[in-house]
Design an enzyme around this catalytic site. Sequence first.
Site, PDB file in Angstrom:
ATOM      1  N   PHE A  12      24.119  27.372  34.242  1.00 45.92           N
ATOM      2  CA  PHE A  12      24.691  27.537  32.895  1.00 45.92           C
ATOM      3  C   PHE A  12      23.855  26.830  31.811  1.00 45.92           C
ATOM      4  N   ILE A  13      23.795  25.511  31.867  1.00 43.69           N
ATOM      5  CA  ILE A  13      23.158  24.792  30.761  1.00 43.69           C
ATOM      6  C   ILE A  13      21.643  24.916  30.854  1.00 43.69           C
ATOM      7  N   ALA A  79      19.344  20.509  37.709  1.00 47.96           N
ATOM      8  CA  ALA A  79      19.919  20.994  38.972  1.00 47.96           C
ATOM      9  C   ALA A  79      20.940  20.010  39.519  1.00 47.96           C
ATOM     10  N   ALA A  80      22.089  20.538  39.871  1.00 43.88           N
ATOM     11  CA  ALA A  80      23.155  19.701  40.431  1.00 43.88           C
ATOM     12  C   ALA A  80      24.227  20.600  41.023  1.00 43.88           C
ATOM     13  N   SER A  82      27.872  20.933  40.315  1.00 44.71           N
ATOM     14  CA  SER A  82      28.412  20.526  39.014  1.00 44.71           C
ATOM     15  C   SER A  82      29.936  20.610  38.882  1.00 44.71           C
ATOM     16  N   THR A  97      22.290  17.261  46.908  1.00 49.07           N
ATOM     17  CA  THR A  97      21.549  17.700  45.707  1.00 49.07           C
ATOM     18  C   THR A  97      21.501  16.599  44.647  1.00 49.07           C
ATOM     19  N   THR A 121      26.103  13.330  32.741  1.00 44.62           N
ATOM     20  CA  THR A 121      27.412  13.690  32.208  1.00 44.62           C
ATOM     21  C   THR A 121      28.164  12.465  31.705  1.00 44.62           C
ATOM     22  N   ASP A 122      29.077  12.695  30.771  1.00 52.57           N
ATOM     23  CA  ASP A 122      29.937  11.599  30.297  1.00 52.57           C
ATOM     24  C   ASP A 122      30.932  11.155  31.369  1.00 52.57           C
ATOM     25  N   GLU A 123      31.094  11.964  32.417  1.00 45.23           N
ATOM     26  CA  GLU A 123      32.082  11.612  33.454  1.00 45.23           C
ATOM     27  C   GLU A 123      31.699  10.353  34.220  1.00 45.23           C
ATOM     28  N   TYR A 148      32.047  14.374  42.516  1.00 46.21           N
ATOM     29  CA  TYR A 148      31.012  14.886  41.605  1.00 46.21           C
ATOM     30  C   TYR A 148      30.491  13.776  40.685  1.00 46.21           C
ATOM     31  N   LYS A 152      26.776  11.844  40.289  1.00 40.75           N
ATOM     32  CA  LYS A 152      25.982  11.847  39.048  1.00 40.75           C
ATOM     33  C   LYS A 152      25.708  10.404  38.607  1.00 40.75           C
ATOM     34  N   PRO A 190      35.477  29.818  30.778  1.00 41.64           N
ATOM     35  CA  PRO A 190      35.210  31.178  31.272  1.00 41.64           C
ATOM     36  C   PRO A 190      36.305  31.697  32.207  1.00 41.64           C
ATOM     37  N   LYS A 203      45.502  29.690  33.614  1.00 38.38           N
ATOM     38  CA  LYS A 203      46.082  28.646  34.472  1.00 38.38           C
ATOM     39  C   LYS A 203      45.718  27.279  33.924  1.00 38.38           C
TER      40      LYS A 203
HETATM   41  P1  NAD Z   1      25.660  24.918  37.085  1.00 43.87           P
HETATM   42  O1  NAD Z   1      26.458  24.663  38.309  1.00 43.87           O
HETATM   43  O2  NAD Z   1      26.028  26.048  36.196  1.00 43.87           O
HETATM   44  O3  NAD Z   1      24.124  25.094  37.467  1.00 43.87           O
HETATM   45  C1  NAD Z   1      23.489  24.296  38.412  1.00 43.87           C
HETATM   46  C2  NAD Z   1      22.179  24.977  38.800  1.00 43.87           C
HETATM   47  O4  NAD Z   1      21.497  24.123  39.735  1.00 43.87           O
HETATM   48  C3  NAD Z   1      22.369  26.331  39.489  1.00 43.87           C
HETATM   49  O5  NAD Z   1      21.458  27.269  38.961  1.00 43.87           O
HETATM   50  C4  NAD Z   1      22.057  26.033  40.949  1.00 43.87           C
HETATM   51  O6  NAD Z   1      21.541  27.148  41.643  1.00 43.87           O
HETATM   52  C5  NAD Z   1      21.041  24.919  40.822  1.00 43.87           C
HETATM   53  N1  NAD Z   1      20.971  24.066  42.009  1.00 43.87           N
HETATM   54  C6  NAD Z   1      22.010  23.492  42.678  1.00 43.87           C
HETATM   55  N2  NAD Z   1      21.548  22.792  43.728  1.00 43.87           N
HETATM   56  C7  NAD Z   1      20.201  22.895  43.701  1.00 43.87           C
HETATM   57  C8  NAD Z   1      19.159  22.381  44.510  1.00 43.87           C
HETATM   58  N3  NAD Z   1      19.423  21.595  45.583  1.00 43.87           N
HETATM   59  N4  NAD Z   1      17.876  22.692  44.204  1.00 43.87           N
HETATM   60  C9  NAD Z   1      17.599  23.474  43.138  1.00 43.87           C
HETATM   61  N5  NAD Z   1      18.543  24.004  42.348  1.00 43.87           N
HETATM   62  C10 NAD Z   1      19.826  23.715  42.622  1.00 43.87           C
HETATM   63  O7  NAD Z   1      25.687  23.524  36.289  1.00 43.87           O
HETATM   64  P2  NAD Z   1      25.713  23.247  34.718  1.00 43.87           P
HETATM   65  O8  NAD Z   1      27.116  23.237  34.253  1.00 43.87           O
HETATM   66  O9  NAD Z   1      24.723  24.121  34.068  1.00 43.87           O
HETATM   67  O10 NAD Z   1      25.198  21.734  34.708  1.00 43.87           O
HETATM   68  C11 NAD Z   1      23.804  21.470  34.651  1.00 43.87           C
HETATM   69  C12 NAD Z   1      23.593  19.971  34.581  1.00 43.87           C
HETATM   70  O11 NAD Z   1      24.230  19.458  33.416  1.00 43.87           O
HETATM   71  C13 NAD Z   1      24.174  19.196  35.756  1.00 43.87           C
HETATM   72  O12 NAD Z   1      23.289  18.149  36.089  1.00 43.87           O
HETATM   73  C14 NAD Z   1      25.484  18.644  35.210  1.00 43.87           C
HETATM   74  O13 NAD Z   1      25.839  17.446  35.880  1.00 43.87           O
HETATM   75  C15 NAD Z   1      25.115  18.403  33.767  1.00 43.87           C
HETATM   76  N6  NAD Z   1      26.217  18.452  32.794  1.00 43.87           N
HETATM   77  C16 NAD Z   1      27.052  19.522  32.748  1.00 43.87           C
HETATM   78  C17 NAD Z   1      28.026  19.586  31.762  1.00 43.87           C
HETATM   79  C18 NAD Z   1      28.947  20.789  31.627  1.00 43.87           C
HETATM   80  O14 NAD Z   1      29.812  20.786  30.769  1.00 43.87           O
HETATM   81  N7  NAD Z   1      28.814  21.833  32.435  1.00 43.87           N
HETATM   82  C19 NAD Z   1      28.154  18.536  30.838  1.00 43.87           C
HETATM   83  C20 NAD Z   1      27.291  17.437  30.939  1.00 43.87           C
HETATM   84  C21 NAD Z   1      26.315  17.410  31.913  1.00 43.87           C
HETATM   85  O1  DAU Z   2      32.362  16.197  30.844  1.00 44.25           O
HETATM   86  C1  DAU Z   2      31.259  16.861  31.380  1.00 44.25           C
HETATM   87  C2  DAU Z   2      31.669  17.639  32.620  1.00 44.25           C
HETATM   88  O2  DAU Z   2      32.402  18.753  32.156  1.00 44.25           O
HETATM   89  C3  DAU Z   2      30.480  18.060  33.456  1.00 44.25           C
HETATM   90  O3  DAU Z   2      29.845  16.929  33.992  1.00 44.25           O
HETATM   91  C4  DAU Z   2      30.908  18.994  34.598  1.00 44.25           C
HETATM   92  O4  DAU Z   2      29.765  19.489  35.281  1.00 44.25           O
HETATM   93  C5  DAU Z   2      31.683  20.159  33.998  1.00 44.25           C
HETATM   94  O5  DAU Z   2      32.170  20.990  35.026  1.00 44.25           O
HETATM   95  C6  DAU Z   2      32.842  19.637  33.167  1.00 44.25           C
HETATM   96  O6  DAU Z   2      33.797  18.962  34.006  1.00 44.25           O
HETATM   97  P1  DAU Z   2      35.386  19.197  33.811  1.00 44.25           P
HETATM   98  O7  DAU Z   2      36.030  18.877  35.092  1.00 44.25           O
HETATM   99  O8  DAU Z   2      35.855  18.553  32.570  1.00 44.25           O
HETATM  100  O9  DAU Z   2      35.347  20.813  33.529  1.00 44.25           O
HETATM  101  P2  DAU Z   2      36.268  22.025  34.041  1.00 44.25           P
HETATM  102  O10 DAU Z   2      35.771  23.223  33.317  1.00 44.25           O
HETATM  103  O11 DAU Z   2      36.352  22.095  35.514  1.00 44.25           O
HETATM  104  O12 DAU Z   2      37.703  21.625  33.485  1.00 44.25           O
HETATM  105  C7  DAU Z   2      37.915  21.316  32.112  1.00 44.25           C
HETATM  106  C8  DAU Z   2      39.350  20.864  31.960  1.00 44.25           C
HETATM  107  O13 DAU Z   2      40.214  21.986  32.186  1.00 44.25           O
HETATM  108  C9  DAU Z   2      39.773  19.811  32.954  1.00 44.25           C
HETATM  109  O14 DAU Z   2      40.702  18.938  32.318  1.00 44.25           O
HETATM  110  C10 DAU Z   2      40.488  20.591  34.058  1.00 44.25           C
HETATM  111  C11 DAU Z   2      41.121  21.728  33.278  1.00 44.25           C
HETATM  112  N1  DAU Z   2      41.297  23.024  33.974  1.00 44.25           N
HETATM  113  C12 DAU Z   2      40.230  23.526  34.655  1.00 44.25           C
HETATM  114  C13 DAU Z   2      40.328  24.773  35.267  1.00 44.25           C
HETATM  115  C14 DAU Z   2      39.164  25.367  36.056  1.00 44.25           C
HETATM  116  C15 DAU Z   2      42.491  23.722  33.846  1.00 44.25           C
HETATM  117  O15 DAU Z   2      43.449  23.250  33.215  1.00 44.25           O
HETATM  118  N2  DAU Z   2      42.579  24.953  34.434  1.00 44.25           N
HETATM  119  C16 DAU Z   2      41.556  25.512  35.143  1.00 44.25           C
HETATM  120  O16 DAU Z   2      41.696  26.638  35.642  1.00 44.25           O
END
Ligand code: NAD
Ligand code: DAU
Length: 332
Positions: A12-13, A79-80, A82, A97, A121-123, A148, A152, A190, A203
Site C-alpha cells: 500500500f504505502i 517491507a513488513a 503490517s 520479516t 509506525t506510531d504504534e 505487530y 516494529k 478499504p 463492521k
Molecule cells: P502492506 O502490508 O500493504 O505492504 C507490505 C509490503 O511488503 C507488501 O507488498 C509485501 O508483499 C511486502 N513484504 C512483506 N514481507 C516481505 C518480505 N519478507 N520481503 C519483501 N517484501 C515483503 O503494508 P503498508 O500498510 O503499506 O505498510 C508499509 C510500511 O509502513 C510498514 O513497514 C508499516 O509498518 C508502515 N506503516 C504503515 C502504516 C499504515 O497506516 N498502513 C502507518 C505507519 C507505518
Molecule cells: O498507526 C499506524 C498503523 O495503522 C500501522 O502501523 C499499521 O500497519 C496499520 O495497519 C494501522 O493499524 P490499525 O490497527 O490502526 O489499522 P486497521 O486498519 O487495522 O484498524 C483501524 C481501526 O479500525 C482500529 O481501531 C481497528 C478498527 N477496525 C478495523 C477493522 C479492520 C474496525 O473497527 N473494523 C474493522 O473491520
Amino acid sequence: MARLLVTGGAGFIGSNFVHHVVEHTDHTVTVLDKLTYAGNESSLAGLPEDRVRLVKGDIADADLVDTLFADTDAVVHYAAESHNDNSLNDPRPFLDTNIVGTYTLLEAARKHGTRFHHISTDEVYGDLELDDPARFTENTPYNPSSPYSSTKAGSDLLVRAWVRSFGVQATISNCSNNYGPYQHVEKFIPRQITNVIRGIRPKLYGAGENVRDWIHADDHSSAVLTILDKGQIGETYLIGADGEKDNKTVVELILTLMGESPDAYDHVTDRPGHDMRYAIDSTKLRTELGWAPQYRDFDAGLAATIDWYKANEAWWAPAKDGVEAFYASKGQ
Ligand code: NAD
Ligand code: DAU
C-alpha cells in the site's frame, strides 16, 4: 538523480511512494518485494519501465539483498507484515520479516555504506487515553501492545543500534494511520468501502470509540522524501497530519459519502488488546525540515478514496471474499 531501493514497494504505502517518486523526482527505483498476500504487482502498473523495476524476493535473503545494495544509493524500507489482526492470529511471519528482514538489510547497509531510511509506525509508542491532551513525540517511551507493533518497535531499536554501533547512515520515521488508493481490503477504511460496494454492512470493532490519526499516503510519501533529502543521520521523525477521528465517525462518514444511512453498520467483536488512541505531534519534522501535509480535508480525501475503490474493483475483488471469511471466523 539517485538509484533508490524500495522494499515493500508493491504494498500500500510503498507503491504510493513509488508513484510519488516517479512524479516528483528523477530518481530510478528498484522495488524489492516478496509479493505476499499484501503485495500487488498491478499497484505499479503504468509506471515507466526505464524508471521502475520490480524484483520479487525476500528482504531476509542476504545474498539477494547484497547484490541489490551494490547498485543502490539509498534504501527506503517499507517491507513488513503490517496487519495487527493477522499478528494476533499468527505472529511468526512478523518476526521473520519485521525483525530478521530488517536485520538483513541493516547488515547490507553496514557493508555497502548505503543511506538507509526505515519506515515505522506510531504504534511503537502504545496508546493514549481518549481524554489525554498529550500526543506522541520523538521522546515518548516505547510501549507497543501487539505482536505487530512489538516487532516494529524491535526493528526500530535494531536501526538505532546499527547507527550507534556501526555508523550506519540511517534515519527512522514513525507515521500514523494512512489512507488512500492501493490499500489492502483487510484494513479498516478499504474494508468498509468495499463492504458498502458489495452490499455488506460495515463492521465496527467494539463501541467504535478508538481514535486513529489519519494521514493521506501521498503526504506520508512527501514526508519520507523530505527526510531522505534533509534528515539528520541517526534522527527519528514523527509523521502526522493532525487527523484524529474515532472509528465510528469514519464509518458514518463513509456511509454518508456513499449515499447510505449513517447508522447502517454493525458492532462486532472487539480486537484483543485494542489500542484506544494514537495521536502524532509532527512539530520536529515541520520546523526542522520544513515539511507540511497537502491533504488537509479528510472528507475530500476519503471521497476520492471511495471513488478509487469504485473504479478499481478488479484490483481488490480477488482478496475480498477470503478477507471476509477470515473476519467471520473471528466474529468480526
Ligand atoms: P502492506 O502490508 O500493504 O505492504 C507490505 C509490503 O511488503 C507488501 O507488498 C509485501 O508483499 C511486502 N513484504 C512483506 N514481507 C516481505 C518480505 N519478507 N520481503 C519483501 N517484501 C515483503 O503494508 P503498508 O500498510 O503499506 O505498510 C508499509 C510500511 O509502513 C510498514 O513497514 C508499516 O509498518 C508502515 N506503516 C504503515 C502504516 C499504515 O497506516 N498502513 C502507518 C505507519 C507505518
Ligand atoms: O498507526 C499506524 C498503523 O495503522 C500501522 O502501523 C499499521 O500497519 C496499520 O495497519 C494501522 O493499524 P490499525 O490497527 O490502526 O489499522 P486497521 O486498519 O487495522 O484498524 C483501524 C481501526 O479500525 C482500529 O481501531 C481497528 C478498527 N477496525 C478495523 C477493522 C479492520 C474496525 O473497527 N473494523 C474493522 O473491520
